[in-house]
Design a protein around this motif. Structure first.
Motif, short mmCIF file in Angstrom:
data_model
loop_
_atom_site.label_atom_id
_atom_site.label_comp_id
_atom_site.label_asym_id
_atom_site.label_seq_id
_atom_site.Cartn_x
_atom_site.Cartn_y
_atom_site.Cartn_z
N LEU A 171 0.84 -1.20 0.00
CA LEU A 171 0.00 0.00 0.00
C LEU A 171 0.88 1.25 0.00
CD1 LEU A 171 -2.86 -1.08 2.45
CD2 LEU A 171 -2.71 -1.34 -0.04
N ASP A 172 0.33 2.33 -0.59
CA ASP A 172 1.14 3.53 -0.84
C ASP A 172 1.76 4.13 0.42
OD1 ASP A 172 0.69 3.35 -3.51
OD2 ASP A 172 -0.92 4.86 -3.55
N TRP A 173 1.08 3.98 1.55
CA TRP A 173 1.60 4.61 2.77
C TRP A 173 2.75 3.84 3.39
CZ3 TRP A 173 1.10 1.01 6.49
CH2 TRP A 173 0.01 0.14 6.43
N ASN A 174 2.97 2.61 2.94
CA ASN A 174 4.06 1.82 3.51
C ASN A 174 5.32 2.02 2.65
OD1 ASN A 174 5.41 0.06 5.17
ND2 ASN A 174 4.08 -1.68 4.78
N ARG A 175 6.47 2.15 3.28
CA ARG A 175 7.72 2.42 2.57
C ARG A 175 8.56 1.15 2.48
NH1 ARG A 175 5.50 6.81 1.86
NH2 ARG A 175 5.27 5.64 -0.04
N PRO A 176 9.28 1.01 1.36
CA PRO A 176 10.19 -0.14 1.25
C PRO A 176 11.28 -0.08 2.31
CG PRO A 176 9.94 0.99 -0.86
CD PRO A 176 9.28 1.86 0.17
N LEU A 177 11.64 -1.23 2.84
CA LEU A 177 12.81 -1.33 3.70
C LEU A 177 14.06 -1.41 2.82
CD1 LEU A 177 11.53 -3.95 6.31
CD2 LEU A 177 11.71 -1.47 6.60
#
Ligand SMILES: [Zn+2]
Ligand SMILES: [Zn+2]
Length: 137
Positions: free
Chosen positions: A121-127
């Motif tokens: 989802l857009d609000w989650n950022r890649p680690l």
């Protein structure tokens, strides 16, 4: 000798343990993991079945076919409903997939990759880890 890693469901009825440090540890953003976990993703890892000891409880298995077409058994505690591990995943014989949050010390194991990132989802950022659109290859 007690095993290195111990885990349990939320009510403590289901307990299990294993020794080997997992090499496959994934944050999976697929829709199946969203549905089954109730969160944006699931963090899970593979444990060899011969290293996996169920110490107590009688998890109930729900057979399910994922979007990938692979069948699997989701095992959960029939008392508290916690999802604890996945077994009999088509294509991965001899492996049990454990949910990170089941661990008594979840800080001991960290994800090594992220998969099904197309579903993140857009609000989650890649680690800062290898990223895979779908299954890792
Ligand atoms: Zn329970
Ligand atoms: Zn998934």
């Amino acid at each position: 000798m007690p095993k290195k890693y111990t885990a349990q469901c939320a009510c403590g009825a289901v307990k299990f343990a294993f020794d080997r440090d997992p090499t496959f540890v994934a944050n999976c953003h697929c829709n199946d993991c969203k549905r089954a976990s109730g969160g944006e993703m699931a963090t899970f890892f593979a444990v060899p079945a011969d290293d996996f000891d169920l110490l107590s409880g009688q998890p109930k298995a729900f057979h399910y076919v994922a979007n990938s077409g692979n069948g699997l058994d989701r095992n959960f505690c029939p008392d508290c409903g916690s999802r604890v591990f996945t077994s009999n995943l088509d294509g991965f014989p001899g492996a049990v997939f454990v949910q990170l949050g089941s661990l008594d010390r979840p800080d001991l194991i960290a994800p090594k990759l992220e998969m099904f990132t197309a579903r993140r989802l857009d609000w989650n950022r890649p680690l800062d880890l290898p990223q895979f659109d779908g299954m890792p290859n």
